[in-house]
Design an enzyme around this catalytic site. Structure first.
Site, short mmCIF file in Angstrom:
data_model
loop_
_atom_site.label_atom_id
_atom_site.label_comp_id
_atom_site.label_asym_id
_atom_site.label_seq_id
_atom_site.Cartn_x
_atom_site.Cartn_y
_atom_site.Cartn_z
N ASP A 10 0.87 -1.17 0.00
CA ASP A 10 0.00 0.00 0.00
C ASP A 10 0.90 1.23 0.00
O ASP A 10 2.11 1.12 0.26
CB ASP A 10 -0.91 0.00 1.24
N SER A 11 0.30 2.38 -0.26
CA SER A 11 1.08 3.62 -0.24
C SER A 11 1.59 3.95 1.16
O SER A 11 2.49 4.75 1.31
CB SER A 11 0.20 4.76 -0.75
N TYR A 42 -0.37 8.49 -2.44
CA TYR A 42 -0.42 8.25 -3.88
C TYR A 42 -1.66 8.94 -4.47
O TYR A 42 -1.72 9.23 -5.65
CB TYR A 42 -0.55 6.75 -4.17
N GLY A 43 -2.65 9.14 -3.62
CA GLY A 43 -3.97 9.60 -4.08
C GLY A 43 -4.01 10.97 -4.71
O GLY A 43 -4.95 11.30 -5.42
N ASN A 74 -6.14 1.17 -3.07
CA ASN A 74 -7.18 1.41 -4.08
C ASN A 74 -6.67 2.30 -5.20
O ASN A 74 -7.01 2.12 -6.36
CB ASN A 74 -8.38 2.12 -3.44
N THR A 75 -5.84 3.28 -4.84
CA THR A 75 -5.32 4.22 -5.82
C THR A 75 -4.44 3.48 -6.83
O THR A 75 -4.56 3.69 -8.05
CB THR A 75 -4.50 5.32 -5.11
N GLU A 152 -4.87 8.91 10.10
CA GLU A 152 -3.48 8.77 10.55
C GLU A 152 -3.25 9.50 11.87
O GLU A 152 -2.41 9.11 12.68
CB GLU A 152 -2.52 9.27 9.47
N CYS A 184 -10.86 3.35 -0.11
CA CYS A 184 -9.51 3.76 0.29
C CYS A 184 -9.19 2.97 1.56
O CYS A 184 -10.05 2.82 2.44
CB CYS A 184 -9.49 5.27 0.55
N1 DGL Z 1 -3.88 3.79 0.38
C1 DGL Z 1 -4.53 4.74 -0.48
C2 DGL Z 1 -5.76 4.12 -1.12
O1 DGL Z 1 -6.22 3.06 -0.71
C3 DGL Z 1 -4.88 6.00 0.27
C4 DGL Z 1 -3.73 6.88 0.70
C5 DGL Z 1 -3.00 7.58 -0.42
O2 DGL Z 1 -3.49 8.57 -0.95
O3 DGL Z 1 -1.92 7.12 -0.74
O4 DGL Z 1 -6.27 4.66 -2.06
#
Ligand code: DGL
Length: 267
Positions: A10-11, A42-43, A74-75, A152, A184
């Site tokens: 994940d990011s 990442y979003g 998800n991103t 967070e 997300c």
């Molecule tokens: N983990 C990202 C998602 O599920 C969310 C956080 C991000 O913006 O990186 O989309």
């Protein structure tokens, strides 16, 4: 049987919510988790950057000899999954299609809301998958960028979280959605706040569980499940030190693990 671990990335730390579901659905499986804490979010980034980062994340997981990769983000799933699948010689699973399929089964009035990052909403990936499942479903999307820092910060159910949720969710509620996808990985941490704002009649769908079920089905069908019942060891890696890791880890996994820092630019 394949005793190698499942890789999850994940990011950042949000993907620990997906990891929790994977552990629940496949308790014998070993997991290697990578959270790109140096480059989160990442979003708010463009497709090319998200894909480049995701490729590095997969390369790191492959260096840990994983047998499959779950794109918990998800991103990354909505922007880069096809590229990852066609680039790497390992089964790669995303969270979007399982989440969309689940929501399409649940909705009764055929009105689904999606809440996610800017990049996920911009990709149109959820909408595409929902329309594939049932073209008569209406889809309403809303980017909710402030949910990530709130989760967070551990502000998951206070007044600020509630006001933010009311503001973001009002347009979806006006459309009369009966199902909302938590698109997300951070949003399940705000679940009770979001549920109280949308009310008990709206079903919240977290794609994580359905994703874990799909991965288990695939591994089972291909004789790749780890069938040993000796305790599975898990490993956690991040690309920068984060004091969020411990808190989210204990909230999402109900257990504390130690994360090792790696330099993702080397992959
Ligand atoms: N983990 C990202 C998602 O599920 C969310 C956080 C991000 O913006 O990186 O989309």
């Amino acid at each position: 049987m394949d005793v190698r671990p499942i890789g999850i990335f994940d990011s950042g730390v949000g993907g620990l919510t997906v990891t929790g579901r994977v552990m629940q659905v496949m308790e014998n499986e070993k997991i290697v988790y990578f959270g790109d804490t140096a480059r989160v979010p990442y979003g708010s980034k463009g497709k090319d950057t998200i894909t480049r980062f995701s490729c590095q994340d997969v390369r790191f997981l492959l260096s840990q000899d994983v047998k499959a990769v779950i794109v918990a983000c998800n991103t990354a799933s909505s922007n880069s999954l096809d590229y990852l699948k066609s680039t790497f010689d390992v089964p790669v699973f995303g969270v979007v299609e399982p989440g969309a399929a689940e929501a399409s089964k649940i909705t009764k009035n055929k009105k689904i809301g999606i809440i996610a990052t800017e990049a996920t909403i911009r990709s149109g990936a959820y909408e595409k998958e929902i329309k594939k499942a049932d073209s008569s479903i209406e889809v309403f999307s809303k980017a909710c960028p402030l949910f990530v820092p709130l989760a967070e910060e551990g502000w998951c159910n206070n007044e600020i979280a509630r006001l933010t949720a009311e503001k973001y969710l009002a347009p979806l509620l006006e459309k009369g959605v009966d199902t909302v996808i938590l698109g997300c990985t951070h949003y399940p941490l705000l679940r009770s706040c979001i549920q109280s704002v949308v009310g008990e009649n709206v079903v919240l769908v977290d794609p994580a569980y359905e994703t874990a079920v799909r991965v288990r089905e695939y591994l089972n069908k291909n004789g790749m499940l780890r069938e040993e019942n000796t305790k599975a060891e898990h490993k956690f890696f991040v690309s920068d030190t984060t004091n969020m890791f411990d808190r989210i880890c204990s909230e999402a996994l109900k257990e504390n693990y130690q994360a090792t820092e790696i330099n993702i630019e080397e992959y």
